[in-house]
Design a protein around this motif. Sequence first.
Motif, mmCIF file in Angstrom:
data_model
loop_
_atom_site.group_PDB
_atom_site.id
_atom_site.type_symbol
_atom_site.label_atom_id
_atom_site.label_comp_id
_atom_site.label_asym_id
_atom_site.label_seq_id
_atom_site.Cartn_x
_atom_site.Cartn_y
_atom_site.Cartn_z
ATOM 1 N N ASP A 101 0.837 -1.201 0.000
ATOM 2 C CA ASP A 101 0.000 0.000 0.000
ATOM 3 C C ASP A 101 0.870 1.248 0.000
ATOM 4 O OD1 ASP A 101 -1.977 1.823 0.215
ATOM 5 O OD2 ASP A 101 -2.375 1.470 2.360
ATOM 6 N N MET A 102 0.807 1.956 -1.123
ATOM 7 C CA MET A 102 1.652 3.140 -1.239
ATOM 8 C C MET A 102 0.990 4.369 -0.649
ATOM 9 S SD MET A 102 4.472 2.354 -2.681
ATOM 10 C CE MET A 102 5.190 3.772 -3.489
ATOM 11 N N SER A 103 -0.295 4.267 -0.380
ATOM 12 C CA SER A 103 -1.014 5.479 0.015
ATOM 13 C C SER A 103 -0.503 6.018 1.334
ATOM 14 C CB SER A 103 -2.518 5.178 0.109
ATOM 15 O OG SER A 103 -2.723 4.215 1.138
ATOM 16 N N GLY A 104 0.186 5.151 2.070
ATOM 17 C CA GLY A 104 0.714 5.618 3.345
ATOM 18 C C GLY A 104 1.892 6.557 3.185
ATOM 19 N N LEU A 105 2.470 6.618 2.002
ATOM 20 C CA LEU A 105 3.672 7.414 1.817
ATOM 21 C C LEU A 105 3.344 8.854 1.427
ATOM 22 C CD1 LEU A 105 6.008 4.845 0.025
ATOM 23 C CD2 LEU A 105 5.535 5.159 2.453
ATOM 24 N N GLU A 106 4.268 9.694 1.611
ATOM 25 C CA GLU A 106 4.092 11.130 1.376
ATOM 26 C C GLU A 106 3.734 11.396 -0.080
ATOM 27 O OE1 GLU A 106 4.795 13.712 3.851
ATOM 28 O OE2 GLU A 106 3.738 14.886 2.340
ATOM 29 N N GLU A 107 2.583 12.018 -0.268
ATOM 30 C CA GLU A 107 2.047 12.156 -1.618
ATOM 31 C C GLU A 107 2.953 12.972 -2.526
ATOM 32 O OE1 GLU A 107 -1.393 14.508 -1.903
ATOM 33 O OE2 GLU A 107 -1.647 14.072 -4.034
ATOM 34 N N ASN A 108 3.452 14.079 -1.985
ATOM 35 C CA ASN A 108 4.256 14.966 -2.825
ATOM 36 C C ASN A 108 5.561 14.324 -3.276
ATOM 37 O OD1 ASN A 108 2.739 17.408 -3.094
ATOM 38 N ND2 ASN A 108 2.937 17.553 -0.863
ATOM 39 N N ILE A 109 6.001 13.374 -2.504
ATOM 40 C CA ILE A 109 7.229 12.678 -2.888
ATOM 41 C C ILE A 109 6.908 11.635 -3.951
ATOM 42 C CG2 ILE A 109 9.094 11.207 -2.045
ATOM 43 C CD1 ILE A 109 8.826 12.597 0.648
ATOM 44 N N ILE A 110 5.832 10.897 -3.679
ATOM 45 C CA ILE A 110 5.400 9.855 -4.605
ATOM 46 C C ILE A 110 5.196 10.436 -5.997
ATOM 47 C CG2 ILE A 110 3.576 8.208 -5.115
ATOM 48 C CD1 ILE A 110 4.955 7.406 -2.631
ATOM 49 N N ASN A 111 4.603 11.630 -6.032
ATOM 50 C CA ASN A 111 4.272 12.251 -7.314
ATOM 51 C C ASN A 111 5.467 12.327 -8.253
ATOM 52 O OD1 ASN A 111 1.602 12.682 -7.069
ATOM 53 N ND2 ASN A 111 1.795 14.745 -6.168
ATOM 54 N N TYR A 112 6.584 12.676 -7.680
ATOM 55 C CA TYR A 112 7.743 12.886 -8.540
ATOM 56 C C TYR A 112 8.122 11.603 -9.259
ATOM 57 C CZ TYR A 112 12.226 14.497 -10.245
ATOM 58 O OH TYR A 112 13.252 14.864 -11.057
#
Lengths: 371, 271, 314, 464
Positions: free
Chosen positions: D146-157
Amino acid sequence: MGQIDLIDISKSYDKQKNVLDEINLSIEEGEFFVLVGPSGSGKSTLLRMIAGLEDITSGTLKISDKIVNHLPPKDRNLSMVFQNYALYPHLSVEQNILFGLGAKKVNKKEQQKRLAETAEMMGLSELLNRKPKELSGGQKQRVALARSVVSEAPLCLMDEPLSNLDAKLRAQMRIEIRRLQKRLGLTMVYVTHDQVEAMTMGDRIMVLNDGKIQQVGKPITLYNEPENLFVASFIGSPKMNMGKAVYSMNQNQLVIEDTLRIAQGPDMDDIPGNIDLTVGIRAEHLLPGTAENTTHHLEAVNVEQLGNETLIAFDVGSTLWMAKWLGQWDVQVGEMVPVHIDSGNFCFFDSNTGLLIKSANFVKEQEVVSI
Amino acid sequence: MTIPITRKIIFYLLLIISSMLVFSPTLMAFVMSFMTNQDIMTGSLPSSLTLDNYVKAFNQFPLLKYLFNSLVVSIVIMLGQLILSSLAAYAFVFLEFKGRDLLFYVFIATMMVPFEASIIPNFHIIRDLGWIDTYPGLTVPFFAMAFGTFLLRQNFKQIPKELREASQIAGMGDFKFYLTVVLPVARTSLVTLGVYGFLTSWNMYLWPLLSTTNDSVRTVQIGLKQLQTQEQLNDWGVIMAGAIIVVIPTLILLFLGQSKLQKGLTEGALK
Amino acid sequence: MSMHSTAIPATAGSQIHFDKVKRKQRIKNFFKGMLFLLPSIVLFGVFLFYPLVRTIYLSFFLTDAAGNTTVFVNWENYVNLFSSPVFLQSIKSTFLFVLYTVPVTIIIALFLAVIANEKLRGIGLFRTLYSSTMGISVAAASVFWLYLFHPSIGLLNMLLEAAGIDGVGWLTDPAWALIAVSITTIWMNLGFTFLILLGGLQSIDSYLYESADIDGAGYFYKLRRITIPMLSPSLFFVITVTIINAFQTFGQIDILTQGGPVNATNLIVYSIYREAFVNYQFGSASAQAVLLFIIILIMTFLQFKIGERRVHYQ
Amino acid sequence: MKKIFPIIMLGILLFIAACGSDSSGESTDDAGAEGETEAAATETASGEESGDSNEKQVVTFWHSMGGAGQEALNAIVDSYNDSQEEVQVNAEYQGSYDEALTKFNSVAGTDSAPTIIQTFEIGTMSMINSGSIVPIQEFIDADGYDMSGLEENIINYYSLDGTFYSMPFNSSTPVMYYNKDAFEEAGLDPEAPPETFAEVEEASKAIVESNPDMQGFALQAYGWLYEQLLANQGALLLNNDNGRSDTPSEIGWSEEEGKSIFNWVENMVNDGTFANYGTNGDNMLAGFLAGDVSMFLQSSANSRDVIDNAPFEVGIAFLPHPEGKERAGVVIGGASLWMIDGKPEAETDAAWDFMKYLQTPEVQAEWHVGTGYFAINPDAYEEQVVIDAYEEMPQLQVTVDQLQATTSSYATQGALMDMIPEGRKIMETALESVYNGGDVDEAYNTAVEQFNHAIEQANAARGN
C-alpha cells in the motif's frame, strides 16, 4: 684452426659511401696480425665484422676455410677484448672471467680448473673477489685478457685494448700480450691506431686508410719500403720527413721545397723527371755533417734532448724536417747546423698518385740484422 | 670551497623561509587532523588536540583494508611497469630491427593521451574482461608506460655497447643478457622508476573509483573521497586525518628514496 | 634462441644464399624485438590505442546514456564545439592555465634547487622538504588547498583579513579561480620539478664554477652564464613534462572548483569528463578528447622543434 | 639481485593468470581487513549461489552518500542485516551520483551490476530510458503493498503515467535558513522571516546596515535551487508539462518567470548585500555558521547539521517567491532507489524486502532525525524520536510543513528529462556570471539558448 680469409669484403651503411672497400686479406694461423690506421679508417669495423658484430655488406669471410658470414658471433669460436674492457660492473673478477663459460654451459669443475689456471697465468689470483671498479687500469686489462684466455678460443680479437693505459703500463702490457699469444698459439687480430704498438707487436701489419688497404706486410717492410705516402708518413716516429721535389734537368739537381738542392746521383737515374715528385727521408738518415761530408747547412728551429738521442727540427722551405741523432748534441735554436744528406736515403713518391717510385737504397745496402 | 658567513646566513634564511612556505600546507593539514571541528570552524588556534578524527576516519570505512589494497595495487603496478618498461627499453636500445625508431616515437606519443579522455572506453574493456572489482582491473591497464620506457631507454643507453657484444661473443642470448646484466647494472634507474611508479599509482583516484564497486579491492584514495560530502557540511578534521593517512606512506617512501629518485630522474632527463 | 647453423663449405658460398640468410636474420631480429615489446604493445593496444580509435569513432556519433552510438552526425560534434562559447572558453582557460603554471613552477623550483644545491649543513632536510609535495596525492593536495581557499575559515583569507585586506573569493570569483587552481597545481608539481632540476644542477662539473671564480665572476653572473645554459637539458625535460601534465589536469579541478565559476576553470580534460559523466554526450566528449590530443601533440612537437635548438647537451 | 628478477617476473605472470581466470580469488587474502571482511567476502560471491539455503541472500546496494550521510545509511543497513537472518545487504559507495550512474550504465546487464542503485531525482529519465530497471510498480502490484501511506508529494515525482518507477529514499526540498540573532540585531522580527523576493532584499539591506561584516543573502549557484525557485512560481522547467505528458522539446518557463530570479539576485549584488559562494555549498554553510551571511537557500537535508553547528539561533523558512505570484511550493529533490533488472528473483525479492524495511516509520524517523532528509512515510512523524527532536529543534518541522503545503501540479511534480544535469550546469554558469557582475539579459539569453540546445541534442541522441 684459426686462419681467416677476407674476400672482397665491403661495408656500407644505408647504401652510402663504402666504409670498407673490397678488402682482400688472409691472416695465417698463429699469426699476430695488427690492423692499424687513423681513427675512422674502418679498422674497428673490419674487426667487428670478423667478430660477427657487424653485418658484412658484400664479400666472403672465411674462418678456418668455413664461410661464416651468416654465423652469429658465438658460433665463430673466437674471443674478443674491447677497448673499454667491457667488464660487467656488477660482477666480481671471478664472475667476469667465468661469464662466457657460464653462458656456454661448461661444467663447473672445468670452469674452476680453467679459472685457476688463467688467474695464475694473469696474476689475478688475489683479486678474484673484487669488483671491476676496485681495480686499477692494468688489472682491468688483465681481467679482460683473462676472460679471453679462459674461453680457449683459437682466435682472439683485440680492439685497441691498451689505449686506456698510461705509457709505461702500455709498454709492459704489449710484451705480456705478445707473450701470451705465442704461448697459447693464438691467432690474434689486433686493432690499434698507434703505429708504435703495431710495429712492436705485429707479425704482420695492415695499414688501413679511408676503408682501403694501404699496405700489408712485415713491420720492417712497411718501415723501409712504404708503398705510398700515407704509409710512409704513418709508420715510424718521428714521421718521415717529406718535401715536394722538382728536377732541374739542366742543372742536374733535385730541388726540394725550393730550398734544398741536391746533386743528382746515380740513385736517381731511373726517376722520371716529368712528374711531380715527393721525396721522403727518415729522421735517422738526416745525418750530422762532419767537416768532410757536410752537404747543407740548415737552421735549427727546435731541439729536444731525449737523453740518449737528440731530436732537432730544421726549417726546410714550408715544412719542418726532423733529425734524430744518437747522443747528446748541444745545438742552439737559430743556429745553422751542418748536415749530411745522402740522396741514396731518399724515398721517391709520385705526388699525384702517392705511390712509391723508388725506396731508399739504404735498405738494399744494409740488410736487416738478424741474430 | 668555503662559503663566507654572511652568505651562509642568507642561504639559511632563504632555505628556511621557502621550506616553511612549501611545507606549510602539509603541516597545516597535519595539525588540523588533531583539531576539533569547533576549533576549525571558528578559525581559532587549536585549543585542544585529539585523536578523534583518526578514530572516526578509521571507523567510517575499512581504512586498513584500503591501505592494504593500495599497497598491493601500487606494488603490482610498479612491478608491472618495471618489467614492461625495461623489456621495451631493452628492445629500443640493444636490438636492431626494422621500424624500431618509428615504434619508439609511437610509444612516446602515447604520453600525450590523457588517461581521463579515454577512461570510458577503458572501463568498457575492463567490464568486458570481467575485471571489475579485481586487482588486474586496477593494475594491468597501467603496466605499459611510455614515460618509464623513455626513462629506462635513456639509462640503458649509458650501458656500454661492448657489454652486449662481449656477451654475444660469449654466446649469451638476449633475454639472459637482459636479466643477468642489464637489470642489475641499471639498478638505480629501476629504483627510480619504481618509486615514481609507486607514487603515481598510490595517488590514482578516478580509475580506482570507477573500476571498483565494492570494498574488496578499493584503494585508500577512494576513502579520502568518501570523507567529503555532497550535500552536508564537511568535517574538516576527519578529512584532514584521512588525507594524512593517505599521504604518510608515500611521504615516507619519498623521504627514503629521495636521493636515488633524484639521481635516476636526472639520468633520464639529461641524456 | 641459439641458431644451429652449420658452416657452409667455402665453395658453396653464393651471394643469393647470403641474402636469404640475412633476410632470415632480419626477420628473426624483428621478431625478437617484437617479443620484448609485445607486452607493452599489447597493453598499449588494448588500453590506449583501441580506446583512442574508439574515441575517434565515437566523436562522429551521438550516443545514449550507456555510451552506445545512436545517430551518425559526421563532423557535427566538432562543428558544435567550435561554435560553443563554453568549449572555446575551456580552450582559453586551458592555455591560460598552462601559461600560469608552467613558467612559475619552473622558476620557483629552479630557485629552490639553486638554494638547495649549496653545500651546507642540514641541506638534506631542506631537499626532502622541498621534494615532499611529490609524495602528496592529487586528492590530498586538493583537499589541503580547498581548505586554504575556504572563504570564511580558510587560512589564506584569515591571513589577508589579519593584514587588513579584504578576503578574496579564491574559488568563486572567475578572476581568481583559475589562479587559485594554478597555485595548487604549482605547489603539487614543485616536488618533482625540484628533484629533476636539483639533479641537473648537481651534474654540472664544478670546474666550470672554479674557472669562473678565477675569472672573478659574481654569483648571479655564474647563475646566468653557467648554471642556466648547463641546466638546459633538465629544463627542457621539465618543461615538456609540466606542459603535458598541465594539459591533462583533472583531479584538482574536480575537487576544487568543478569547472566553475562561470566555466573559468573548466579545463579541457575536466570538460571532457563532465560531458561524458554528467551530460552523457559521449560523442561530443570524444570530439573534445580528439582535439585535446591534437593540441598536445602539436605543442610537444613545437616544443621539440624550438626547444631542442636551445638545449646544450653535454 | 640477479635471482630476484626472474622470480618476480614469474610471480607477476602467475598473478595475472590467476586473477584473470578467477576474479573472486583475491578476497581470501585480504589479511589486512578488519570488520568488513566477511561482508566483502560474501559479496564477491554474488547472486549465483542464491539457491543455497544456508547462505544469506546477498543484496548489493550502490549509493552515493559520503560523509555523515554514509554513517547514517550504514547504521540503517546494519540494523536491517541484524534484524533478520535471510538477507545480507551490502551498501557500497560509488562516488558522486554522476559517477555512480555512469558506472551503472556501463555495467548494466553484467554480473557487476548491483541489485539496488540510489540515483538522484534528475537521473530518473535516464534510468527509465536505460531499460535495465524494473519499475517498483511490479513489486507493489505483486505484493499488494500500500503506497497510500507514503508522502504524496514525494510519490508524485517518481511516478510517470501512473507507473511508480523507483522507491524514494533520501528526499529533501530547499528551505531558507536564516540567522535569528542577526535578524534581531538588525531590528527584524526573527519569527517573521521574509517571504517574497523583495522582502528578502529589504531584510538583507537591514542586516548589512546593522553589521557591515555580515552579508544579507547567499544563493549557491546550484541548478536545483533555480528549478525550485521556478517551481515556487508555478513555472515549468520543461514544456510538455515538465516532460510528463510528452518528451520535452524546449524550456517550459516564460521569460518573466525565468528572469525574475536573475533580477532578484542582481538587485542584491548591486546593493552589496549578496554573498557569493559560487557553486560550493559547503563554503556557503561554513560562511553562514561563521556569521558571514545571514540568509541562504539550501536543501532541508542540511537542517540538522546547520542547527547543530551554529553558535546562534537558526531559523528555517519557506522558499521565497516573487511578488504577485502565489507560492506554488517545492519539488522534491534528493534520490531514490531503483531495482535492477536481470537479477535472480530471490535477489530482487530480498531487495524489495529491504526497500520495504526502509519505509517503515521507525527507520524513517531515525533517518529523518539523523540527517534532515524527509520521512517518506508520514507516520514517522508520530514516532517518539521525531517528536523529541521537534521539541528540541522546532525548525525541523518547517521543512515538513513546506512540503505538505505544496500544491500538486506539473510544476511542483518536477521535470523529467535525461538532459537536466547538463541544464543545471548551464543555469549555474549563468547565475555565477550575474554574481560576478555580468549582464542579466546576456547571461539569461545565453543560458536559455544553451538549455534549448541541450534539449535538442538529447532528443537528437535518441534519434528523435
